[in-house]
Design a protein around this motif. Sequence first.
Motif, mmCIF file in Angstrom:
data_model
loop_
_atom_site.group_PDB
_atom_site.id
_atom_site.type_symbol
_atom_site.label_atom_id
_atom_site.label_comp_id
_atom_site.label_asym_id
_atom_site.label_seq_id
_atom_site.Cartn_x
_atom_site.Cartn_y
_atom_site.Cartn_z
ATOM 1 N N ASN A 148 -4.541 9.284 -3.906
ATOM 2 C CA ASN A 148 -4.665 9.005 -2.480
ATOM 3 C C ASN A 148 -6.048 8.482 -2.142
ATOM 4 O OD1 ASN A 148 -2.141 9.533 -1.667
ATOM 5 N ND2 ASN A 148 -2.631 11.350 -0.458
ATOM 6 N N LEU A 149 -7.072 9.094 -2.741
ATOM 7 C CA LEU A 149 -8.441 8.668 -2.436
ATOM 8 C C LEU A 149 -8.640 7.209 -2.815
ATOM 9 C CD1 LEU A 149 -10.547 11.768 -3.536
ATOM 10 C CD2 LEU A 149 -10.409 10.789 -1.245
ATOM 11 N N VAL A 150 -8.169 6.840 -4.039
ATOM 12 C CA VAL A 150 -8.366 5.463 -4.506
ATOM 13 C C VAL A 150 -7.557 4.499 -3.639
ATOM 14 C CG1 VAL A 150 -7.964 3.904 -6.440
ATOM 15 C CG2 VAL A 150 -8.907 6.163 -6.839
ATOM 16 N N ALA A 151 -6.320 4.946 -3.310
ATOM 17 C CA ALA A 151 -5.452 4.076 -2.522
ATOM 18 C C ALA A 151 -6.069 3.817 -1.156
ATOM 19 C CB ALA A 151 -4.086 4.719 -2.371
ATOM 20 N N TYR A 152 -6.517 4.861 -0.513
ATOM 21 C CA TYR A 152 -7.098 4.663 0.814
ATOM 22 C C TYR A 152 -8.391 3.881 0.734
ATOM 23 C CZ TYR A 152 -3.742 7.276 3.506
ATOM 24 O OH TYR A 152 -2.621 7.658 4.143
ATOM 25 N N GLY A 153 -9.131 4.091 -0.348
ATOM 26 C CA GLY A 153 -10.370 3.325 -0.520
ATOM 27 C C GLY A 153 -10.065 1.824 -0.515
ATOM 28 N N SER A 154 -8.994 1.451 -1.174
ATOM 29 C CA SER A 154 -8.700 0.012 -1.223
ATOM 30 C C SER A 154 -8.013 -0.431 0.063
ATOM 31 C CB SER A 154 -7.872 -0.309 -2.459
ATOM 32 O OG SER A 154 -6.520 -0.395 -2.136
ATOM 33 N N ALA B 58 0.814 -1.223 0.000
ATOM 34 C CA ALA B 58 0.000 0.000 0.000
ATOM 35 C C ALA B 58 0.838 1.259 0.000
ATOM 36 C CB ALA B 58 -0.924 -0.001 1.224
ATOM 37 N N LEU B 59 2.138 1.082 0.333
ATOM 38 C CA LEU B 59 2.984 2.278 0.431
ATOM 39 C C LEU B 59 3.255 2.889 -0.931
ATOM 40 C CD1 LEU B 59 4.292 3.654 2.854
ATOM 41 C CD2 LEU B 59 6.410 2.445 2.308
ATOM 42 N N TYR B 60 3.337 2.053 -1.959
ATOM 43 C CA TYR B 60 3.722 2.559 -3.276
ATOM 44 C C TYR B 60 2.787 3.652 -3.792
ATOM 45 C CZ TYR B 60 6.860 -1.440 -3.146
ATOM 46 O OH TYR B 60 7.817 -2.321 -2.781
ATOM 47 N N PRO B 61 1.487 3.354 -3.871
ATOM 48 C CA PRO B 61 0.629 4.463 -4.378
ATOM 49 C C PRO B 61 0.693 5.711 -3.489
ATOM 50 C CG PRO B 61 -0.693 2.677 -3.468
ATOM 51 C CD PRO B 61 0.710 2.160 -3.524
ATOM 52 N N LEU B 62 0.861 5.535 -2.207
ATOM 53 C CA LEU B 62 0.910 6.738 -1.339
ATOM 54 C C LEU B 62 2.176 7.535 -1.614
ATOM 55 C CD1 LEU B 62 -0.397 5.416 2.094
ATOM 56 C CD2 LEU B 62 -1.629 6.561 0.265
ATOM 57 N N LEU C 85 3.841 7.475 -4.386
ATOM 58 C CA LEU C 85 3.643 8.093 -5.708
ATOM 59 C C LEU C 85 2.781 9.331 -5.596
ATOM 60 C CD1 LEU C 85 4.073 7.912 -8.753
ATOM 61 C CD2 LEU C 85 1.981 6.560 -8.901
ATOM 62 N N GLY C 86 1.692 9.253 -4.756
ATOM 63 C CA GLY C 86 0.799 10.424 -4.551
ATOM 64 C C GLY C 86 1.576 11.576 -3.944
ATOM 65 N N ALA C 87 2.439 11.262 -2.959
ATOM 66 C CA ALA C 87 3.190 12.344 -2.313
ATOM 67 C C ALA C 87 4.137 12.985 -3.306
ATOM 68 C CB ALA C 87 3.949 11.785 -1.118
ATOM 69 N N LEU C 88 4.805 12.150 -4.147
ATOM 70 C CA LEU C 88 5.711 12.710 -5.142
ATOM 71 C C LEU C 88 4.969 13.594 -6.128
ATOM 72 C CD1 LEU C 88 8.087 9.677 -5.872
ATOM 73 C CD2 LEU C 88 8.655 11.890 -4.858
ATOM 74 N N LEU C 89 3.804 13.064 -6.586
ATOM 75 C CA LEU C 89 2.995 13.865 -7.523
ATOM 76 C C LEU C 89 2.587 15.195 -6.895
ATOM 77 C CD1 LEU C 89 0.542 11.358 -9.246
ATOM 78 C CD2 LEU C 89 2.244 12.826 -10.310
ATOM 79 N N PHE C 90 2.187 15.154 -5.626
ATOM 80 C CA PHE C 90 1.743 16.384 -4.941
ATOM 81 C C PHE C 90 2.895 17.386 -4.815
ATOM 82 C CE2 PHE C 90 0.577 19.030 -1.393
ATOM 83 C CZ PHE C 90 -0.763 19.260 -1.657
ATOM 84 N N SER C 91 4.074 16.836 -4.468
ATOM 85 C CA SER C 91 5.225 17.738 -4.325
ATOM 86 C C SER C 91 5.578 18.372 -5.664
ATOM 87 C CB SER C 91 6.446 16.953 -3.820
ATOM 88 O OG SER C 91 6.114 16.248 -2.664
ATOM 89 N N LEU C 92 5.543 17.528 -6.694
ATOM 90 C CA LEU C 92 5.819 18.057 -8.035
ATOM 91 C C LEU C 92 4.825 19.148 -8.403
ATOM 92 C CD1 LEU C 92 7.970 17.200 -10.079
ATOM 93 C CD2 LEU C 92 6.217 15.827 -11.230
ATOM 94 N N GLY C 93 3.552 18.840 -8.129
ATOM 95 C CA GLY C 93 2.503 19.827 -8.447
ATOM 96 C C GLY C 93 2.677 21.093 -7.636
ATOM 97 N N LEU C 94 3.016 20.951 -6.380
ATOM 98 C CA LEU C 94 3.199 22.128 -5.520
ATOM 99 C C LEU C 94 4.336 22.986 -6.038
ATOM 100 C CD1 LEU C 94 1.869 23.133 -2.914
ATOM 101 C CD2 LEU C 94 3.831 22.169 -1.686
#
Lengths: 121, 630
Positions: free
Chosen positions: A44-50, A3-7, A9-18
């Motif tokens: 993040n939403l999809v990851a946490y959903g699963s 489960a860590l991978y998508p999170l 990836l989400g954090a990296l995407l967010f940092s890039l976007g920021l």
Amino acid sequence: MHALYPLILGALLFSLGLYGVLARRSAIAVLMALELLLNAVTLNLVAYGSILRDRYGTGQVFTLFIITVAAAETGLGLAIVLLLYRQRATADLGVQRELAEPVESFGADELAATDDYGVLR
Amino acid sequence: MNTLAFASLLLPAFGSAVTFAGGRDLRHVKFWSTAPIALALVGTILVAISHGTGGTSTETYTIGTAGEFHIEIGTRVSGLAALTAVLVAAVALCVQSYSTSYLGGEPRYASYAALISLFTAAMLTVVYAADLIVLLIGWEVMGACSYFLIGHYWEREIARAASIKAFLMTVAGDVPFLFGLIALGVQAGSFQVHDVIASADGNALSHPGWIAALLLCGVLGKSAQFPLHSWLPDAMAGPTPISALIHAATMVAAGIYLVALLYPVFVLAPDVLVVMAVIAAITMLGAALCALAQTDVKRILAYSTVSQLAYMLGGLAVNGRSQAVYLLIVHGFFKALLFLAAGVVIHRVGSNELSRMGGLRFRMPVAYTTMTIGLLALAGVPPLSGFFGKEAVLGAAYNATGEFAVPGRIVLVAGLITAGVTAAYALRLWLGMFHGPFPDAPHEHEERIEAPQTELIPLVLLAIPAALLGVVALFGNGFSQVVGGASGESGSLLGAFAVDLWPGGMTTLLSLLFVLGGAGLVYLFWRRDPKADPAVPLLGSLRGLLLDGFRFDALIGLAVVRPVRAAAKLVAFLDENVVDAYVRGSGVGARGLGTVLRRLQTGSVQFYLTCLFLGVLVMAAVYAYVGTVS
């Protein structure tokens, strides 16, 4: 899959976007970075959903919503950028400073408009 | 009867309201200023007749509550109230009808007539009040009306100053008076006049001395007694009929009336009675001496009013309630007469100054005759009313025993000397106005310069009681029975005995000697040089001092006005430099803070977003930290 991978990836995407939103000059680039931010959130939403085994799929439903809203927002944003470019012949956010307070000249007008006691005339 | 009294109180108020509503429209002013007061006079006379002798009658309606106390509107008719009300209405009617011609042509006549009607209504409120709070309302309305009327010629500096002075001096007395009334009502458990008098009669008040002293302050201000007397001579800046009204029947009479009304309270405080006697003695003699030196006719009469009011206060200080009330009533008539007659002369001559008059006896025979009657009454010459009034007070002082003995001696000595001085200034005024040569003034030619009928009829009507009211004393104790003896109610602390007003032998002889002496001295000096003022050789170097009223105003200026001015300056300084500094500081501070914060408003959206993000980070960090700690 862990489960860590998508999170991560989400954090990296967010940092890039920021970074894009805060640091890029071009309005188009900022818009694109905004999309990255939204996508990080949806991931993040999809990851946490699963991860939390959400039976109702709330995270996925929200993701669908966000994709729709993001499409509309991008349309609006591009229209604004287009207008900005037409009017100013530039899409550089760094020079769009019309909303700034004129710090240097501040005070002179207001002081002239008030009496000795600081009350507006 | 109480309803009738209430109606006669409301009528002048109604007339005043109608006159005020008319604005500057002068067409109906004369009717609406005189007719309601004429009806009120009829009403008060009917009330007096149906009241008869002795006892009181009260009828009230509660209009509000103040804590555990009820404020009630209504009337309380006693013999004292009934007679005083007749005096008030009669004098007010004479003044109003006199004013129709005297001031009828003036542009501000409407407001003037309305204020006189309101003044009369306020005085009748005081007279008929069944409740101390209602009495206080009438009392203060009178103060306000006198302020406006004294300042009638507000375009003149002197009138403005006089009206402010009158207001401030009477209000200076009214502040302790208010506390006295409240203390009296609280201690008596009721603000009803009959409850208050009953509890004073039953000796149920715990601090009668303090109450009487506080009430006396208000009386001194209203009745222009030392040390609050100096507003009255200055009040001459108003029109002459106003002086007649203020001096005879309303304003100044209210103070004496109040003492007579609440006399049982004052009787419980012998120390206050001694103070009252001393004040009366100082005032009566000082004011009479000032009157002797004045050169302005109206100021002479004003000082004479102060002096005569002191006689009344002296009479009250020596247990002479009936006698003082009797003097109040006869003085009301003859002083109104004197002012109105003097007004006629002043109008025709065109000056207030005694030196500009003289030899008017053939040219103004009606004014001459009526003024002679008034001055004889003022001087206390036997068959006239003033003689009996003065003798009654002096007799009361002479016969005073027990706790009244000390004030009795003080009042008697001062009263006898004042009688001589009074005769002297009355004769000087009479000789100066009507005898001797006529100085260069308008109307050089030897012909009658009589005033119109509307001004003369009130004079004649007032001259009748001024001359004949002394007959009342001949009926023995009839007057005392009506007024209610020494205490106003039967079965009171002092018993229900009635007092004889008939002049006593010893004091009459002495006072007549003083009268003859005073008048004789003035006559001798006048005979030597009819053109000159007899007061100049008579008073010698004292004259300047007396002309200034013992420089009392300068003393007040030194002792009161300058400290108050200095305090006001201090307050202004504190306001500008301390209180305002905080206000200005808050403005300057806010603006300075704004300047700093505005530097953040760069206009760069990305900069704002960075700030936003940092803020969220800080909040998240704080949240995480707090979460780990707890």
